[in-house]
Design an enzyme around this catalytic site. Structure first.
Site, PDB file in Angstrom:
ATOM      1  N   HIS A  71       3.215  -6.119 -28.136  1.00 14.64           N
ATOM      2  CA  HIS A  71       2.281  -5.646 -29.157  1.00 14.64           C
ATOM      3  C   HIS A  71       2.305  -4.130 -29.317  1.00 14.64           C
ATOM      4  CE1 HIS A  71      -0.719  -4.037 -26.325  1.00 14.64           C
ATOM      5  NE2 HIS A  71      -0.663  -5.178 -25.633  1.00 14.64           N
ATOM      6  N   CYS A  75       0.974  -6.817 -20.644  1.00 16.84           N
ATOM      7  CA  CYS A  75       1.719  -6.986 -21.890  1.00 16.84           C
ATOM      8  C   CYS A  75       2.869  -5.981 -21.976  1.00 16.84           C
ATOM      9  CB  CYS A  75       0.794  -6.797 -23.093  1.00 16.84           C
ATOM     10  SG  CYS A  75      -0.472  -8.080 -23.255  1.00 16.84           S
TER      11      CYS A  75
END
Length: 383
Positions: free
Chosen positions: A307, A324
């Site tokens: 992301h 992430c």
């Protein structure tokens, strides 16, 4: 009550006259049909079997409601079996012709009816969706609306058809879910047809499928990504050519949940934005967060995404995320726009291994272990 008609036709060597004195006429072929003609409550899960004794089957025609029922002859042409189970509460008509070994042929005609289902089951959800274009690592996931006891019976009803033959196998991940994975990635640019011939399948006592389910999807271009958490770099290749190089920041690894998992991930879905909340922490606790994150592509069920993040100072230098893969906002937007479900993302360089059942981590299992999860013994080949 309708009764079966059996017609025997003798084809003689001469139009008239008798054979030599002392010769006995040859016996005609005998045709046996199961379920028997005139049956009213035949079991759908047993299918239809037609056999010939004293001859060979030369033609078998089976219909239900005007539709042809497919089946196959064995190598000896003495046994025919329907490809799939039979529909509950349905009438079938049969015409079977058998040629005698040395004597007359036999034509056997009749009809029977299958019993109704007390309880039914069917497909609750599938991935991919019908008509979807997916990445080369995409699994086929089928969820059922009823727990499956006879997994072998259900698995035998599942068919995967491809233009390019591909070895693959089903694996049961729960009593309600089965997953198909190929041995190697799909060939790009082909259409895949998935059929669940559930009508007549008996997954548990008193339960039958009443409807077949079929859907198709297309395998898109071959996009694969590699992420090295040690060098803080991500490389995206499309059809073998590098199309993007991204400086990234992976999990800070201060706790297990903040450690990025190493292994072969698949892109599962995406959102812009996605709300992310710190796991196991309440508002006011140290490390608590509740954020809307842009251009997020999910790659596991343990909260991992590729992301956008504006911490450009860390990207390419240091791992500071909560697990992430953070990328520069413009590059994350590019990855988001071009991702298909089922695109492989290989991550290396961390101390936590991706579990095979974490999201779509199915490629974490070697093929020899994957096929052990099948209720049948042999892997399937897409036809």
């Amino acid at each position: 009550m309708r009764r079966a008609a059996i017609l025997c036709v003798a084809f003689l060597l001469a139009c008239c006259g008798c054979g030599p004195v002392g010769d006995s006429p040859s016996a005609p072929a005998v045709v046996h049909v199961s379920p028997a003609f005139d049956a009213k409550r035949a079991r759908p899960d047993k299918g239809l079997v037609i056999t010939a004794r004293g001859g060979r089957l030369t033609q078998v025609l089976v219909y239900e409601g005007g539709e042809h029922v497919p089946g196959r002859l064995d190598a000896s042409h003495t046994r025919w079996r329907s490809d799939w189970t039979l529909k509950p509460a349905t009438e079938y008509t049969v015409t079977a012709t058998a040629a005698g070994e040395n004597g007359p042929s036999t034509v056997s005609m009749g009809r029977f009816r299958t019993r109704a289902a007390e309880h039914t089951f069917g497909v609750a959800a599938t991935a991919p969706l019908p008509g979807e274009t997916v990445g080369v690592g995409m699994p086929v996931v089928i969820d059922f609306d009823t727990p499956i006891q006879d997994k072998a019976a259900v698995e035998r009803s599942l068919e995967v058809t491809t233009k390019t033959p591909a070895e693959g196998a089903w694996r049961w991940t729960s009593d309600t879910q089965v997953v198909y994975r190929t041995r190697r990635f799909w060939a790009s640019g082909q259409q895949v047809m998935v059929s669940a011939h559930l009508a007549g399948v008996r997954p548990a006592p008193g339960v039958y499928g009443t409807l077949d389910s079929t859907f198709a999807f297309t395998v898109g271009r071959r996009q694969t990504s590699t992420v090295d958490a040690r060098t803080h770099q991500m490389v995206v290749r499309r059809d073998g050519r590098v199309v993007q190089q991204m400086a990234i920041s992976a999990g800070m690894a201060t706790t297990r949940e903040y450690t990025t998992t190493s292994g072969m991930h698949l892109t599962m879905d995406k959102g812009n934005p996605v709300r992310m909340i710190s796991p196991g922490r309440a508002k006011g606790d140290p490390g608590y967060y509740d954020l809307l994150i842009e251009h997020a592509v999910r790659i596991s069920n343990s909260g991992e995404y590729v992301h956008a993040k504006d911490n450009v100072w860390a990207q390419g230098r240091e791992n500071v995320s909560h697990g992430c893969i953070n990328a520069r906002p413009d590059q994350a937007a590019w990855f988001y726009a071009g991702s298909l479900r089922g695109d492989p993302v290989l991550i290396t360089g961390t101390a936590r291994r991706l579990e095979w059942d974490n999201g779509w981590g199915f490629w974490q299992l070697p093929w020899e272990k994957w096929i052990l999860g099948s209720a049948l013994t042999a892997p399937a080949t897409g036809r």
